[in-house]
Each structure stands twice: as C-alpha cells, then as structure tokens.
Design a protein around this motif. Sequence first.
Motif, PDB file in Angstrom:
ATOM      1  N   PHE A  18     -11.723  -1.753  10.172  1.00  0.00           N
ATOM      2  CA  PHE A  18     -10.857  -1.120   9.171  1.00  0.00           C
ATOM      3  C   PHE A  18      -9.640  -1.990   8.878  1.00  0.00           C
ATOM      4  O   PHE A  18      -9.271  -2.203   7.719  1.00  0.00           O
ATOM      5  CB  PHE A  18     -10.404   0.267   9.646  1.00  0.00           C
ATOM      6  CG  PHE A  18      -9.388   0.903   8.737  1.00  0.00           C
ATOM      7  CD1 PHE A  18      -9.783   1.556   7.579  1.00  0.00           C
ATOM      8  CD2 PHE A  18      -8.029   0.809   9.019  1.00  0.00           C
ATOM      9  CE1 PHE A  18      -8.843   2.117   6.717  1.00  0.00           C
ATOM     10  CE2 PHE A  18      -7.082   1.367   8.173  1.00  0.00           C
ATOM     11  CZ  PHE A  18      -7.486   2.020   7.014  1.00  0.00           C
ATOM     12  N   ALA A  19      -9.008  -2.504   9.936  1.00  0.00           N
ATOM     13  CA  ALA A  19      -7.808  -3.321   9.762  1.00  0.00           C
ATOM     14  C   ALA A  19      -8.117  -4.577   8.957  1.00  0.00           C
ATOM     15  O   ALA A  19      -7.358  -4.949   8.048  1.00  0.00           O
ATOM     16  CB  ALA A  19      -7.223  -3.693  11.125  1.00  0.00           C
ATOM     17  N   VAL A  20      -9.227  -5.237   9.265  1.00  0.00           N
ATOM     18  CA  VAL A  20      -9.587  -6.481   8.570  1.00  0.00           C
ATOM     19  C   VAL A  20      -9.908  -6.212   7.109  1.00  0.00           C
ATOM     20  O   VAL A  20      -9.426  -6.922   6.206  1.00  0.00           O
ATOM     21  CB  VAL A  20     -10.782  -7.153   9.275  1.00  0.00           C
ATOM     22  CG1 VAL A  20     -11.383  -8.235   8.389  1.00  0.00           C
ATOM     23  CG2 VAL A  20     -10.347  -7.751  10.607  1.00  0.00           C
ATOM     24  N   ILE A  21     -10.725  -5.193   6.842  1.00  0.00           N
ATOM     25  CA  ILE A  21     -11.102  -4.888   5.466  1.00  0.00           C
ATOM     26  C   ILE A  21      -9.890  -4.446   4.650  1.00  0.00           C
ATOM     27  O   ILE A  21      -9.738  -4.814   3.475  1.00  0.00           O
ATOM     28  CB  ILE A  21     -12.218  -3.827   5.431  1.00  0.00           C
ATOM     29  CG1 ILE A  21     -13.546  -4.469   5.884  1.00  0.00           C
ATOM     30  CG2 ILE A  21     -12.367  -3.222   4.049  1.00  0.00           C
ATOM     31  CD1 ILE A  21     -14.725  -3.539   5.862  1.00  0.00           C
ATOM     32  N   PHE A  22      -9.003  -3.668   5.260  1.00  0.00           N
ATOM     33  CA  PHE A  22      -7.792  -3.242   4.543  1.00  0.00           C
ATOM     34  C   PHE A  22      -6.938  -4.448   4.185  1.00  0.00           C
ATOM     35  O   PHE A  22      -6.493  -4.585   3.036  1.00  0.00           O
ATOM     36  CB  PHE A  22      -6.990  -2.254   5.397  1.00  0.00           C
ATOM     37  CG  PHE A  22      -5.818  -1.656   4.671  1.00  0.00           C
ATOM     38  CD1 PHE A  22      -5.969  -0.483   3.948  1.00  0.00           C
ATOM     39  CD2 PHE A  22      -4.573  -2.259   4.696  1.00  0.00           C
ATOM     40  CE1 PHE A  22      -4.896   0.075   3.258  1.00  0.00           C
ATOM     41  CE2 PHE A  22      -3.491  -1.720   4.017  1.00  0.00           C
ATOM     42  CZ  PHE A  22      -3.645  -0.547   3.291  1.00  0.00           C
TER      43      PHE A  22
END
Length: 482
Positions: A281-285
């Motif tokens: 989630f952190a990377v895609i965000f």
Amino acid sequence: MGEKTKRSAILVQTLATMSIAYLTGLTGFIYAWPSYTIEIFTTNKTVLEAEMSSTEISLLGSLTNIGGLMGTPLCALLIDRIGRKYSAMLFGLPYVISWLIILLTKSINLVLFSIWFAGFGAGGQAITSVYISEISQDSIRGALTSSTVSGFFIGLLFSYFLGGQLTYHQVVYVHLAMSVLYILLLMLIKDSPVFLVLKGREQEAAESIAFYRRVKVNSKLVEVELRKIKMQLDPRLDKILQADEDPTSAKELLEKPATEPRKESSWKFLISSESSKGALFAVIFCMGISILMGAIVLQVYAEPLFKEAVPTMHPNLCSILLAVDYLAAALVCASVIDRFGRKSLMTVTAIASGVFNILLGSQLHFHWAPHWFTAFVIYAYSFVFNLGVAVVPFVLTAEVFLPEVRGLCSSLSMVCMWVMNFVTLIIFNPLVDYVGLGPTFYFFAIICFVGGIYSQLWLPETKGLSVDAIQRLFIKKKKQDS
C-alpha cells in the motif's frame, strides 16, 4: 564494521549496479529517440517509405508505454523462475531486436512495431531495482537502488546528444551496439544470492555473496549473510513479527532456522502477510501520487513553454539541459538518500514541488514575471522533484518487500506507474480545457502537499534497515493506526 568499510566490496557492488541499471539507460534511449527523429519522419527527407501521418507520429511517442504495461507482468513470472540475472538479460533482448529492425527497415509499420516491442524491455525495470537491492549492503542500498532513475536520465541525455551530432543511421547503430553491450556486461556478474537461496542453491549463493563482498567463500561473513537470507525466507517469520517480537520465538528463529523456504505462491503469501500488504500500500500510494504531481505533463509541455520563455534557444538544447537537470538531481539524491533517509527526502521535496507548481501555475495564469522566469521554474521544479519524489518510490519498491513477494510486488508497483502515467495524460487536456493551463498546476500543487503530509505522518523510515526490520515497521504502523 569490516563489511561497511571494505572499499573493494563497495566498488564491485557499484560496478555491478551500473551494469544492471544500464537497462533503464536503454529505456531512456527509446524514449528520447522519437523527439528528435519526428522531423525526419514528417518531411520529404524521410528515410522511410513515406512520410508519417499525425496519427503515426502520435503512436511513435506512445507505443513504448503500451509495451511497457504489457511487459511488466512478465517480470513477476520470470524473476522468481529463471532468476534476476537471466531475467534482466532477457529484458535487454527487445532493445537489440527493435534497433536491428529499425536499422534494416523502411516500413512505417515495422518502425512502430519496434517502438512497441522495445516497451517490453522498459517493462523489465522492476527486475532492475530488485536485483540491485539484493546484491547491495544495507548501508549503501538506497544510493545504489536510486541509480535506476539516474540510468534513465543518462540514457535520455546521451540519446539527445547523439541526435544533435549524428545521422539517423549512425544513431541507430550506436543504440544497437550499446544494447548488445548491456547483455554482455551482465554475463560478468553473479545472480542474486537471495534468489539462489530461494531455489536451494546454497553453494552458488555463497559464491555470489563472496563475489559481491570480496571475501572468501568459507569466510564468517558469507555464513552470516546466508543465515540472514534464510531468516527472511523462514516460514515462521511472519508469525514472530505479528506476535510483537516474542523473545522466545525470536531466539528459536536465530538458533534453528528452517531448512526449507515457504512453499506457497507469491499471491497467497501476499494475501496472508500483513507486513507485505502494508508495504505494498505504501509503495503504490507513493508511486501513484508522485506521478499525479504533474512532472510527466510538464515534460510533455516543456517544449512549447520553453519556446515562449526562451525563443532564442534551440529545442534540442533545451531538451539536453532539461535532461542534465534531471540527471544532476538524481545524482545528488543518490549521494544523500542514505544520509537523510527516504521519509524526510520524500516529505521535503514533495512540499517544495508543490510550491514550484504554484509559482508555475500563477505565472502561466497571470504572467506576473518575465518570460525567463517560466524557464527557471520549470528547471527548478524538475530538479526538486527528481531530487526525492521521483526516486523514493523506486527505492522503497526495491527494499521493503520480503523475497517471496519482491518480484510480484515490484511488478504491481510498475503496473501502477504505467497506469497512472496513462491516467494523468488522459485527464490533463480535459482539465486544461475546463480550468486553463495555469490553474491545472494548482491541482498538482495540492497533490504534492498531500504526498508530503502522507510521507511525514505515515511513511516509515527504512534507511539502513534489513528486510525483516522493515517488516516490523509496517506491522507496528498498522497496529498504531488501529
């Protein structure tokens, strides 16, 4: 201490990184080439069978993105099957084949096919970041993985320079030769020790570690590194991390590492792993919001804006200077990212990018400053953006995932990049028609500030940490949020 200070090890890892990141340089070649070749293809001096139509020119500039989107899922399939090294070599082949076809053909359709097919090579960038992160020491991992972005800008700059100096066929010859050189360089280095352990090839993994750390295969350092990799692959690791680091279980993990890695598929492991889902989630965000900050559309509109701001400068020179600006920022980023960390660099550059978006938007909207100020803001924004926001998502992609899902999650991150590029370019023109070019950059500024706030409040700092320590950060962050 010896691992950190061994200069020969850092030198070998740096040279290996340059060879691996060469793939993104080849991507820079294929992205830059159409910009200075369009004039040849649209005049009666064309080297093709006929002049290109406006539709064909449009395809020439966009088909690489389609190929990249289609090629990216192959990364997840190949990277854990044939290894990092051979996957990287395989993704270099589309460039060799594409430049060879362009060299030999006069067919417009074959040239367009080559541009699309070269995009499959661009889709292999996920392999590049994974490969580099797995051969790098934790203390220099950020600097080395950030070189994937620098490689792309070097490719852009080199290709722009060639376009202004050489003939059409000479440029193609050089690009073809350098694509072949990339594959030859990869033959000289070892595969990732993480992949080799994952496949049960421990002796080869030990040789790989010894190669990159510049020690003997039977040294204590190799034994320690092998144990660290096995810990990352231990099927009990998730339970230990989610049990709030139970001391008894942790001691058991250290003293009795599992003999076999996990057997489940990457998708099943991702679904069951709380830390992996949090990291994804952190990377895609970060990846998605960095693209929505407007850098890609600024590149699209750079030439007309430069023509207005500095009409006396040749467009090719403006492009070269912009590529130099990108490269300088990426190199500075590589030198400071392991000192200041990912979180602070992302936060500061996102906010600064927002400020420059406001300045550019207001200048385009009200024309309150001289024309040269437009060029200054474009260069300043490009530098600040590529100093952190453009690089940090790729560094995070390379370092925050466990080995079992590293290939899959890196591919998902790259898919997000291609999709968001497409979405941003699709909504840009309607947004400009509705509110105007200047106010559109106000929207980008808001996105920049949102990215800065997210980074400051919720993005964990991963500087210098091992993979298992990074997993604890994402589990703790989720518990705190709950």
